[in-house]
Scaffold this motif. Structure first.
Motif, short mmCIF file in Angstrom:
data_model
loop_
_atom_site.label_atom_id
_atom_site.label_comp_id
_atom_site.label_asym_id
_atom_site.label_seq_id
_atom_site.Cartn_x
_atom_site.Cartn_y
_atom_site.Cartn_z
N CYS A 40 -1.25 -6.92 9.27
CA CYS A 40 -2.52 -7.58 9.76
C CYS A 40 -3.01 -8.53 8.77
CB CYS A 40 -3.38 -6.72 10.19
SG CYS A 40 -2.73 -5.41 11.79
N ASP A 41 -4.15 -9.47 9.52
CA ASP A 41 -4.58 -10.39 8.58
C ASP A 41 -5.78 -9.93 7.86
OD1 ASP A 41 -2.40 -12.43 9.59
OD2 ASP A 41 -3.53 -12.29 11.60
N GLY A 42 -6.29 -8.92 8.23
CA GLY A 42 -7.30 -8.06 7.98
C GLY A 42 -7.64 -7.06 8.33
N ALA A 43 -8.66 -6.00 7.92
CA ALA A 43 -8.81 -4.49 8.22
C ALA A 43 -10.32 -4.26 8.23
CB ALA A 43 -8.15 -3.87 7.36
N ILE A 44 -10.52 -3.27 9.31
CA ILE A 44 -11.86 -2.88 9.36
C ILE A 44 -11.80 -1.34 9.23
CG2 ILE A 44 -14.03 -2.51 10.71
CD1 ILE A 44 -13.69 -5.35 11.89
N HIS A 45 -12.37 -0.72 8.36
CA HIS A 45 -12.32 0.78 8.31
C HIS A 45 -13.74 1.44 8.55
CE1 HIS A 45 -11.66 4.83 6.77
NE2 HIS A 45 -12.50 4.58 5.70
N MET A 46 -13.37 2.03 9.81
CA MET A 46 -14.70 3.06 10.28
C MET A 46 -14.12 4.20 10.66
SD MET A 46 -15.87 0.18 13.34
CE MET A 46 -14.13 0.07 13.72
N GLY A 47 -12.83 4.79 10.33
CA GLY A 47 -12.65 6.32 10.62
C GLY A 47 -13.27 7.18 9.62
N PHE A 48 -13.67 8.33 9.85
CA PHE A 48 -14.22 9.27 8.88
C PHE A 48 -14.09 10.62 9.45
CE2 PHE A 48 -17.62 11.51 6.82
CZ PHE A 48 -17.20 11.12 5.47
N ILE A 49 -13.70 11.64 8.72
CA ILE A 49 -13.57 12.96 9.04
C ILE A 49 -15.01 13.61 9.25
CG2 ILE A 49 -12.56 15.24 8.45
CD1 ILE A 49 -10.26 13.70 7.02
N HIS A 50 -15.45 13.96 10.33
CA HIS A 50 -16.92 14.08 10.46
C HIS A 50 -16.97 15.71 10.58
CE1 HIS A 50 -17.12 10.22 12.24
NE2 HIS A 50 -18.28 10.11 11.82
N ASP A 51 -16.66 16.34 9.22
CA ASP A 51 -16.80 17.60 8.97
C ASP A 51 -17.81 17.85 7.92
OD1 ASP A 51 -16.51 20.14 8.40
OD2 ASP A 51 -14.56 20.54 8.39
#
Length: 297
Positions: A65-76
């Motif tokens: 890809c041309d860029g990335a957005i990281h929003m994933g998180f393990i909600h524990d």
């Protein structure tokens, strides 16, 4: 541009994916389950199967890809230190794809522990050396990438990102009030949270990606100060239970692992974010949202 997104099927991430597509971008989103894959495809995104603990897969997806957005998180939150360490590894994996290129990378952090007890601003750096702030690991990883020339920026989210479908702290507090038969606040309840509607938060993520300013910090904060007692009062009224002050020494017994957050005083400003991104929140406030049926069934 084509954007790699982690957490794209989540509460905030799904709003970001919708806005990216609306703005003419293509989305390749990480999915670790069939249900997440189906939701992402329905939204119009392409899917990259994998998970947050598969470093190689993350780097490969971002490289496409041309860029990335990281929003994933393990909600524990029962193993908060561990999942924060995983988050740092995710940032490093995405950074590996961006290193030596012009690819922008937007990383998610939080306002809550930036400067407890006073109004946090975008200029405030999180204490990345403090073992008491494990979430700082994410910001440490981003700072390391920025020092290498990666076009990485940070979006800090408030303790409450609200809206229909919210499964964060406020619904947890509502469920706790149901079980306890009372909506509680710690001491005088004068401690302050900040808040934002998820659709307004999505605009900050997309704005940060499109501007791609290396090392920038943004606060997705629509309301700088919401007194916890006011939050508890609305919860009590909606659930028709008493609103009670919980002594500090009894907070853990009442709130359980939420006690730290229930007592946290973490107001945050967003004047710089609004000016740099031209961001104007337009959606409902937290307390207005709580007047709806969405939070209470």
């Amino acid at each position: 541009m084509r954007v790699f997104v982690t957490g794209g099927s989540g509460f905030i991430g799904s709003a970001v994916v919708r806005l990216l597509l609306k703005r003419g971008h293509e989305v390749l989103a990480l999915a670790r389950s069939k249900s997440a894959e189906d939701a992402l495809r329905y939204a119009g995104a392409d899917v990259h199967r994998g998970d947050l603990e598969d470093r190689e897969s993350l780097t490969r997806g971002a490289s496409e890809c041309d860029g990335a957005i990281h929003m994933g998180f393990i909600h524990d939150f029962t193993r908060f230190d561990e999942v924060c360490a995983v988050d740092r590894q995710v940032v490093e994996a995405l950074g590996a794809a961006a290193r030596g290129s012009a690819r922008p990378l937007v990383v998610t952090s939080g306002t809550a522990l930036v400067s407890p007890g006073r109004l946090a601003t975008e200029k405030d750096a999180m204490d990345v050396e403090s073992s008491g702030f494990p979430r700082a690991a994410t910001e440490a990883a981003a700072l390391g990438l920025a020092a290498e020339g990666v076009r990485v920026s940070l979006v800090r989210l408030p303790p409450s990102v609200h809206g229909a479908g919210d499964h964060g702290f406020v619904p947890m507090l509502a469920e706790l009030a149901r079980r306890r038969g009372a909506a509680g606040y710690v001491g005088a309840g004068a401690n302050r949270w900040c808040a934002v509607h998820r659709e307004d938060a999505a605009a900050v993520f997309v704005g940060a990606l499109e501007r791609a300013v290396p090392g920038a910090r943004y606060h997705a904060v629509a309301e700088s100060e919401v007194r916890f007692k006011d939050l508890a009062t609305v919860l009590g009224a909606r659930l028709e239970v008493p609103v009670v002050s919980v002594p500090t020494e009894e907070a853990e017994a009442h709130f359980g692992w939420l006690a730290h957050f229930a007592a946290l005083d973490c107001p945050a400003a967003s004047a710089s974010t609004r000016a740099r991104l031209g961001w104007v929140p337009t959606h409902s406030t937290l307390l207005d949202d709580l007047a709806s049926r969405a939070y209470f069934g």
